[in-house]
Design a protein around this motif. Sequence first.
Motif, PDB file in Angstrom:
ATOM      1  N   MET A 155      -2.979 -14.537 -32.502  1.00 24.24           N
ATOM      2  CA  MET A 155      -2.444 -13.288 -33.207  1.00 24.24           C
ATOM      3  C   MET A 155      -3.050 -13.146 -34.653  1.00 24.24           C
ATOM      4  N   GLU A 156      -3.406 -13.920 -35.329  1.00 23.82           N
ATOM      5  CA  GLU A 156      -3.982 -14.140 -36.754  1.00 23.82           C
ATOM      6  C   GLU A 156      -5.318 -13.366 -36.284  1.00 23.82           C
ATOM      7  N   SER A 206      -4.864  -9.637 -35.866  1.00 23.34           N
ATOM      8  CA  SER A 206      -4.396  -9.098 -37.087  1.00 23.34           C
ATOM      9  C   SER A 206      -5.306  -8.794 -38.147  1.00 23.34           C
ATOM     10  N   CYS A 263      -8.545  -6.180 -36.157  1.00 29.06           N
ATOM     11  CA  CYS A 263      -8.199  -5.173 -35.327  1.00 29.06           C
ATOM     12  C   CYS A 263      -7.700  -4.038 -35.970  1.00 29.06           C
ATOM     13  N   VAL A 317      -3.999  -1.925 -31.630  1.00 30.97           N
ATOM     14  CA  VAL A 317      -3.467  -2.969 -30.919  1.00 30.97           C
ATOM     15  C   VAL A 317      -2.940  -2.311 -29.530  1.00 30.97           C
ATOM     16  N   ILE A 358      -2.376  -0.790 -36.185  1.00 31.68           N
ATOM     17  CA  ILE A 358      -1.717  -2.009 -36.452  1.00 31.68           C
ATOM     18  C   ILE A 358      -0.797  -1.898 -37.726  1.00 31.68           C
ATOM     19  N   GLU A 359      -1.427  -1.199 -38.558  1.00 24.50           N
ATOM     20  CA  GLU A 359      -0.773  -0.717 -39.891  1.00 24.50           C
ATOM     21  C   GLU A 359       0.552  -0.044 -39.720  1.00 24.50           C
ATOM     22  N   TYR A 373       3.226  -2.338 -38.079  1.00 27.43           N
ATOM     23  CA  TYR A 373       3.891  -3.478 -38.968  1.00 27.43           C
ATOM     24  C   TYR A 373       4.846  -2.541 -39.889  1.00 27.43           C
ATOM     25  N   GLN A 428       5.126  -7.990 -40.846  1.00 24.78           N
ATOM     26  CA  GLN A 428       3.738  -8.185 -40.498  1.00 24.78           C
ATOM     27  C   GLN A 428       3.189  -9.354 -39.923  1.00 24.78           C
ATOM     28  N   ASP A 429       4.366  -9.878 -39.041  1.00 28.89           N
ATOM     29  CA  ASP A 429       4.247 -11.102 -38.217  1.00 28.89           C
ATOM     30  C   ASP A 429       3.929 -10.455 -36.747  1.00 28.89           C
ATOM     31  N   LEU A 430       2.627 -10.507 -36.532  1.00 28.48           N
ATOM     32  CA  LEU A 430       2.402  -9.914 -35.227  1.00 28.48           C
ATOM     33  C   LEU A 430       2.989 -10.657 -34.059  1.00 28.48           C
TER      34      LEU A 430
END
Length: 250
Positions: free
Chosen positions: A197-198, A201, A204, A207, A221-222, A225, A231-233
């Motif tokens: 995931m990191e 994040s 990309c 997603v 992705i923003e 969030y 912001q923990d994908l």
Amino acid sequence: MIEIQNVTKRFQDKKMSVTALNHVSFNVGKGEIVGLLGENGAGKTTLLRSVATLLTPTEGKITIDGHDTVKHPDKIKKQMGVLFGGETGLYNRMTARENLEYFAALYHLSKHETKVRIDELTKMFGMRDYLDRKVEGFSKGMRQKMAIARTLIHNPDIILFDEPTTGLDITASNVFRQLVQELKSQGKTILFSSHIMEEVSMLCDHVAMIHKGQLVYHGEIEALYKEENSQDLNYIFMSKLVRGDEGYAI
């Protein structure tokens, strides 16, 4: 650049039919990096293989730069680099250099272009010490570096990566991430799956999440969030699966 339109893929054996993809639709714009998330068996590799022209959708269609993947596969393959997890596509009895030269020839690179690309990729991945060794003795990490280099030898505009950092150590994984950023700066379009995931994040713009063959989210992705107030994908991904989210953002 990549348009995935209502794609369904079913696999049939003697006893049953399995739906690997179920009416999946989303686009990948030129120069975008899109992370493809999903559990094992969710349909990620089936989708990537369909985009790569290796599988034919049961329903729907995929177009790349206006070319249908079923009707015009040859036009698409010339501008695409593909790496699937566990499949390096390397020849064990050939050296690393010979492998790269072979794949360069398949894409009709000149001898000068081939030498320049091999030098660039060798420096980038730190492969100089084993460039002239036979691949059969390579470690998993060395093979993965070579597989990535093989994928990029013809400088493709569109790149598909399936679990690209599998087998790489921390240093090589960081080199790969830097490479993706460089490819983005060159305007390359990248679609890749990852369980890290990191990594998604960090790299990309967008997603796409797939669960049991269905798209449960696609978007920036923003924006994701902000929508989830987190912001923990990893948490967001698991939360969406638990909720059974069927809608997605464009």
